[in-house]
Scaffold this motif. Structure first.
Motif, PDB file in Angstrom:
ATOM      1  N   ILE A  37      95.565  43.017 165.967  1.00  0.00           N
ATOM      2  CA  ILE A  37      95.964  44.387 166.297  1.00  0.00           C
ATOM      3  C   ILE A  37      95.309  44.831 167.609  1.00  0.00           C
ATOM      4  O   ILE A  37      95.956  45.462 168.454  1.00  0.00           O
ATOM      5  N   LEU A  45     101.693  46.799 173.016  1.00  0.00           N
ATOM      6  CA  LEU A  45     102.782  46.696 172.050  1.00  0.00           C
ATOM      7  C   LEU A  45     102.811  47.952 171.177  1.00  0.00           C
ATOM      8  O   LEU A  45     101.763  48.443 170.759  1.00  0.00           O
ATOM      9  N   ILE A  56     103.885  45.807 166.624  1.00  0.00           N
ATOM     10  CA  ILE A  56     102.815  45.067 165.951  1.00  0.00           C
ATOM     11  C   ILE A  56     103.193  44.777 164.505  1.00  0.00           C
ATOM     12  O   ILE A  56     103.111  43.640 164.040  1.00  0.00           O
ATOM     13  N   LEU A  57     103.609  45.820 163.791  1.00  0.00           N
ATOM     14  CA  LEU A  57     103.923  45.641 162.374  1.00  0.00           C
ATOM     15  C   LEU A  57     105.113  44.711 162.188  1.00  0.00           C
ATOM     16  O   LEU A  57     105.118  43.889 161.260  1.00  0.00           O
ATOM     17  N   ASP A  58     106.114  44.824 163.062  1.00  0.00           N
ATOM     18  CA  ASP A  58     107.275  43.927 162.941  1.00  0.00           C
ATOM     19  C   ASP A  58     106.848  42.480 163.079  1.00  0.00           C
ATOM     20  O   ASP A  58     107.236  41.619 162.292  1.00  0.00           O
ATOM     21  N   THR A  59     106.033  42.216 164.141  1.00  0.00           N
ATOM     22  CA  THR A  59     105.622  40.840 164.395  1.00  0.00           C
ATOM     23  C   THR A  59     104.833  40.295 163.212  1.00  0.00           C
ATOM     24  O   THR A  59     105.042  39.172 162.751  1.00  0.00           O
ATOM     25  N   LEU A  60     103.925  41.133 162.720  1.00  0.00           N
ATOM     26  CA  LEU A  60     103.098  40.745 161.582  1.00  0.00           C
ATOM     27  C   LEU A  60     103.960  40.407 160.370  1.00  0.00           C
ATOM     28  O   LEU A  60     103.814  39.361 159.745  1.00  0.00           O
ATOM     29  N   GLY A  61     104.873  41.314 160.037  1.00  0.00           N
ATOM     30  CA  GLY A  61     105.712  41.116 158.865  1.00  0.00           C
ATOM     31  C   GLY A  61     106.627  39.923 159.025  1.00  0.00           C
ATOM     32  O   GLY A  61     106.784  39.126 158.103  1.00  0.00           O
ATOM     33  N   LYS A  62     107.194  39.783 160.228  1.00  0.00           N
ATOM     34  CA  LYS A  62     108.119  38.680 160.479  1.00  0.00           C
ATOM     35  C   LYS A  62     107.391  37.348 160.328  1.00  0.00           C
ATOM     36  O   LYS A  62     107.855  36.445 159.624  1.00  0.00           O
ATOM     37  N   ALA A  63     106.224  37.226 160.970  1.00  0.00           N
ATOM     38  CA  ALA A  63     105.477  35.971 160.898  1.00  0.00           C
ATOM     39  C   ALA A  63     105.107  35.665 159.454  1.00  0.00           C
ATOM     40  O   ALA A  63     105.194  34.529 158.998  1.00  0.00           O
TER      41      ALA A  63
END
Lengths: 243, 322
Positions: A37, A45, A56-63
């Motif tokens: 973060i 971002l 940030i949250l999208d990338t985290l959730g997607k990964a």
């Protein structure tokens, strides 16, 4: 333009957070998360991204969602737990006792090879706790002719090393191991998708080299301990508290 | 026959197959949630129940949630865990190991897992499908079959299976989500441009045009960064996206699988030599009753150094033959 806060290397603070946090043994999850973060925040971002830019949250959730396969082994844990109640460790101990009983080097190499085989079969077992301490360490100490406490400790340290060698490198031979799946996940994210079976085959040379090098190391250790045992006037083990 | 083969290949490759496995894991985790919620002896049962519930949601419905919601769930999970919500409680282990080990009956379920993994990977290969995908599907099938074998052979209830699985998952502790978190970290670092920053920094040190030189820099980076972090998985996502791919694999067109796995094991050489990997290198000191804190590392760093050199040799022999 050119202001100090535009310095691109500020993002590397995330790495500092990661290194310091893990060094200070802070809880791993929060350390990893805050490193990500901090980095993403410093790179500007947004928290929740839009069409144009991932947040940030999208990338985290997607990964996380796309890499669920790494944690697929959760599905195997009930079976392993039940097998443990049926006496899995005792059975393994009996098998291993049959495998190796001659010299110290043979005990150690046999243990390492057994751990490589377990790793290649994808059996996730905690080797130090399940085998190293209760079974192999006493065997290793007993394999020395006149074990003094110091030499018995050397032999036991070698058991711990054999467990780590076998575990670290052997587990990559199983295509669905966490390591292979992590490599596949990261490489896919980097635009170079790789096949996990190919990964496990590519791991083979290093496994073989590690077994060979360890065999040399253990043989030398045994010779050294035996020579020290012949010359020493140390009292024999048994009256020495720990062990 | 050819139809049957292509059917198998398609079934293995179909997204629904893996989604089913994830749904099963979701159901399993919700089982853990119910069990934790009903365990009155457990001091912090509600945080634990919430943890398993949210994790189950991520597994079972992850494909349908908006990504930012999934991200929020991940943050919540890490938060609950950091607050000690899922720490293993000292409830007495029910019976533990049964008194008389029952020989092959204990081994059978565990052997089902590799058997199914390799069988389905083999089927996938024979039917012209994706072998890696087959191995993953096989692991899931193996887990389910193994429970099916273990339940009757020990006359266990489904409750006992849930209990056994939850206990092991809690034993692994905070580490069980780490690989996924680290994969996310790699992606965040990439999105933030850390990878290219690192690549620029290391790129200045790497001799231009030398694949072996670049590989040595990558392996060295993996080893040092792993030794620093005490975790080769964490180092892998950072160093591979920052150095391995842009400086080694991409410019020289090298085999990505071979370079990447060598990178991972070069990291393991770092793990062997660092006190940062406490659970591997320092925990045994207490466990085996050694007097010297560094007894294990003193043996391991020598092998790690020799094995590290072997990485360069293997690279020159197999990946980049002269």
């Amino acid at each position: 333009m050119g202001a100090w806060w535009d310095w691109p290397a500020w993002k590397l603070l995330g790495l500092v957070v990661l290194a310091v946090g893990l060094a200070r043994r802070w809880p791993t999850g929060p350390v990893v998360l805050s490193a990500g973060i901090v980095t993403a925040g410093l790179a500007g971002l947004p928290l929740v991204g839009g069409e144009a830019r991932a947040g940030i949250l999208d990338t985290l959730g997607k990964a996380f969602v796309e890499n669920r396969v790494i944690t697929l082994y959760l599905l195997t844990l009930p079976a392993i737990g039940l097998a443990e109640r049926l006496g899995l460790h005792a059975v393994m101990a009996r098998l291993m006792g049959r495998l190796t009983r001659v010299s110290l080097a043979q005990v150690l190499v046999g243990f390492q090879a057994a751990r490589v085989a377990m790793g290649a079969l994808g059996l996730r077992l905690q080797g130090h706790v399940a085998f190293g301490r209760p079974i192999v360490a006493p065997m290793a100490a007993a394999a020395l002719p006149q074990p003094s406490p110091a030499r018995a400790a050397e032999a036991k340290a070698a058991v711990a090393a054999a467990e780590n060698y076998g575990n670290f490198f052997g587990q990559n031979l199983f295509p669905a191991s966490a390591g292979c799946l992590l490599v596949a996940g990261v490489m896919k994210g980097a635009g170079y998708p790789v096949d996990v079976v190919k990964l496990s085959l590519c791991a083979l040379p290093i496994v073989l080299v590690s077994l060979g090098l360890a065999a040399i190391q253990f043989a030398r250790l045994e010779r050294q301990l035996r020579r020290a045992g012949d010359q020493s006037t140390e009292p024999p083990a048994g009256d020495a508290g720990h062990g | 026959m050819a139809d049957g083969a292509s059917l198998i290949a398609r079934a293995i490759a179909h997204p629904a197959t893996l989604e089913t496995a994830f749904a099963l894991i979701g159901a399993l985790l919700w089982g853990y949630a119910v069990q934790a919620a009903c365990d009155r002896r457990r001091p912090k049962r509600w945080p634990a129940a919430a943890y398993w519930l949210l994790l189950g949601l991520l597994f079972g419905f992850g494909a349908w949630l908006p990504y930012w919601v999934a991200g929020l769930l991940v943050v919540a999970l890490v938060g609950i865990e950091a607050a000690g919500g899922v720490r293993l409680q000292a409830t007495p282990a029910p019976s533990g190991e049964s008194s008389a080990p029952r020989g092959w009956r204990a081994l059978c379920p565990v052997l089902m897992i590799p058997t199914a993994t390799f069988a389905i990977a083999g089927l996938a290969a024979l039917s012209g499908g994706d072998v890696g995908r087959g191995a993953v599907v096989g692991l899931a099938v193996g887990g389910v079959v193994a429970v099916g074998v273990a339940l009757p052979s020990g006359r266990f209830s489904g409750q006992a299976a849930l209990e056994a699985g939850r206990r092991l998952t809690e034993d692994i502790g905070p580490l069980h989500l780490l690989p996924q978190l680290l994969a996310s970290l790699g992606l965040l670092f990439t999105a933030a441009g850390v990878g290219s920053l690192l690549a620029d920094a290391v790129g200045g040190l790497v001799p231009r045009g030398s694949a072996t030189g670049a590989a040595v820099a990558y392996f060295l980076g993996m080893t040092l960064f792993t030794a620093l972090l005490g975790n080769s998985f964490a180092a892998f996502s950072v160093i591979t996206t920052g150095v391995g791919v842009p400086l080694v694999i991409a410019p020289f067109g090298l085999d990505p699988a071979f370079v990447a796995i060598l990178g991972l094991t070069a990291g393991s050489c770092g793990t062997l030599a660092t006190p940062m990997a406490a659970n591997f290198n320092l925990l045994p000191v207490g466990l085996y009753g050694l007097s010297d804190n560094y007894a294990v590392i003193r043996l391991q760093w020598r092998l790690a150094a020799a094995l590290w050199l072997a990485h360069v040799v293997v690279f020159s022999l197999f990946v980049r033959p002269w």
